[in-house]
Design an enzyme around this catalytic site. Structure first.
Site, PDB file in Angstrom:
ATOM      1  N   GLY A  15      26.605  17.166  40.617  1.00  0.00           N
ATOM      2  CA  GLY A  15      25.843  17.760  39.711  1.00  0.00           C
ATOM      3  C   GLY A  15      24.459  17.748  40.144  1.00  0.00           C
ATOM      4  O   GLY A  15      24.217  17.367  41.012  1.00  0.00           O
ATOM      5  N   SER A  80      29.039  15.529  32.732  1.00  0.00           N
ATOM      6  CA  SER A  80      28.920  16.362  31.522  1.00  0.00           C
ATOM      7  C   SER A  80      28.541  17.755  31.691  1.00  0.00           C
ATOM      8  O   SER A  80      27.302  17.851  32.420  1.00  0.00           O
ATOM      9  CB  SER A  80      28.097  15.876  30.365  1.00  0.00           C
ATOM     10  N   TYR A 150      27.486  18.429  22.325  1.00  0.00           N
ATOM     11  CA  TYR A 150      26.750  17.816  23.260  1.00  0.00           C
ATOM     12  C   TYR A 150      26.028  16.723  22.474  1.00  0.00           C
ATOM     13  O   TYR A 150      26.459  15.556  22.789  1.00  0.00           O
ATOM     14  CB  TYR A 150      25.682  18.605  23.902  1.00  0.00           C
TER      15      TYR A 150
END
Ligand code: UDP
Length: 316
Positions: A15, A80, A150
């Protein structure tokens, strides 16, 4: 592998922030195991390490337990979705990676006797009623709103991390990351900096949500990973804010990006997303005192570098 070499496992290693952590730990002489399932990460972000003998890519969804034969010294849990648009597109994956993924990452750290770092977020403060936000503030979060997937997953993740520390004596750390930007963000990933830069470079309308008076404080990614490295090597277990306290309105940011890109874009106003925090600024006294950390990169330097990267990588 040399015996003295330490191994770090990074979930979400492909990421935006994860890939910068891969760079930093490889540079500092670690073996890096990058775990990613490429929901929002990309192979492009780590392609430059694929032939490095100290780097290994493990394509795996961390919501499923992972068993490894080799030693691991540090587990960094960064997997995430992290853009509001992404976690609205993947609400259940977001909840699962924050809960099950954190549990599995902690289980791995416990089994290996590894240090564990949780990537938490300023979102645990929700729409904050305390300004700037100190680590003592417990937050103002709507659990059933669209951002709740989240925010609550990360709040659960913090609680789970502290439980593993208290019960299993795992050497855990928690970082609360404030808005961060830099190269390797996906263009138009929904977050404000990549959106505004992409729009400005294409001379398309710059979309401000709401009236643009809401504020954020933006940290350049090299400053962030420097803070994370210091935290991993510290004796701290309580949460630590890492972010740049330079606060500005979205209107100011839009004008600034327009100026730096020399863009002809018009600025347009769109509806404000539900539960969008009104203001955000980290209180970084703890990081300053305990980690001797301060952000060094000015908004101008950081944006110029990010714009240059987007300019090179932007698709027509
Ligand atoms: N925002 C905006 N235009 C965009 C994208 C975001 O005005 O094209 C606003 C968003 O509503 C929020 C701020 O920019 O007020 C920061 O949004 P981002 O998604 O980057 O992260 P957040 O800080 O809300 O988690």
């Amino acid at each position: 592998m040399a015996k003295s070499m330490k191994t770090v496992l990074i979930t979400g290693g492909a990421g935006f922030i994860g890939s910068h952590l891969c760079d930093l730990f490889l540079k500092n002489g670690y073996r890096v195991l990058c775990v990613d399932n490429f929901i929002t990460g990309t192979k492009e972000n780590i392609r430059h390490h694929i032939s490095d003998k100290n780097f290994a890519l493990i394509e795996h969804n961390i919501t499923i337990p992972i068993y490894l034969k080799e030693d691991v010294d540090i587990v960094l849990h960064f997997a995430s979705p992290a853009s509001p648009v992404d976690y609205l597109n993947y609400p259940i994956q977001t909840l699962k990676v924050g809960s099950l993924g954190t549990h599995n990452s902690l289980g791995l750290a416990k089994a290996k006797g590894a240090t564990f770092l949780l990537a938490s977020t300023s979102e645990v403060y929700g729409d904050p009623l305390v300004h700037p936000q100190t680590e003592e503030y417990w937050g103002n979060v709507n659990p059933v709103g669209p951002r709740g997937v989240y925010d609550e997953a990360k709040r659960f993740a913090e609680a789970m991390t502290m439980a593993y520390h208290r019960v299993h004596k795992v050497d855990t750390k928690i970082v609360r990351i404030f808005n961060t930007y830099g190269p390797r963000m996906r263009m138009m990933d929904g977050r404000v900096v990549p959106n505004f830069i992409t729009q400005a470079l294409k001379n398309e309308p710059i979309t401000i949500y709401g009236d643009g008076s809401q504020t954020r404080s933006f940290c350049y990614v090299s400053d962030l990973v420097d803070g994370l490295y210091r935290l991993v090597n510290s004796g701290l277990h309580d949460p630590v804010n890492i972010g740049n306290p330079h606060e500005m309105s979205l209107n100011e940011l839009a004008e600034y990006i327009k100026k730096l890109t020399g863009s002809r874009s018009k600025i347009v106003f769109k509806p404000l997303p539900e539960d969008d925090p009104r203001q955000r600024q980290p209180d970084i006294a703890r990081a300053r005192e305990k980690l001797k950390w301060l952000p060094k990169v000015s908004l101008q330097e950081g944006l110029v570098a990010t714009i240059a990267w987007f300019n090179k990588n932007i698709s027509p």
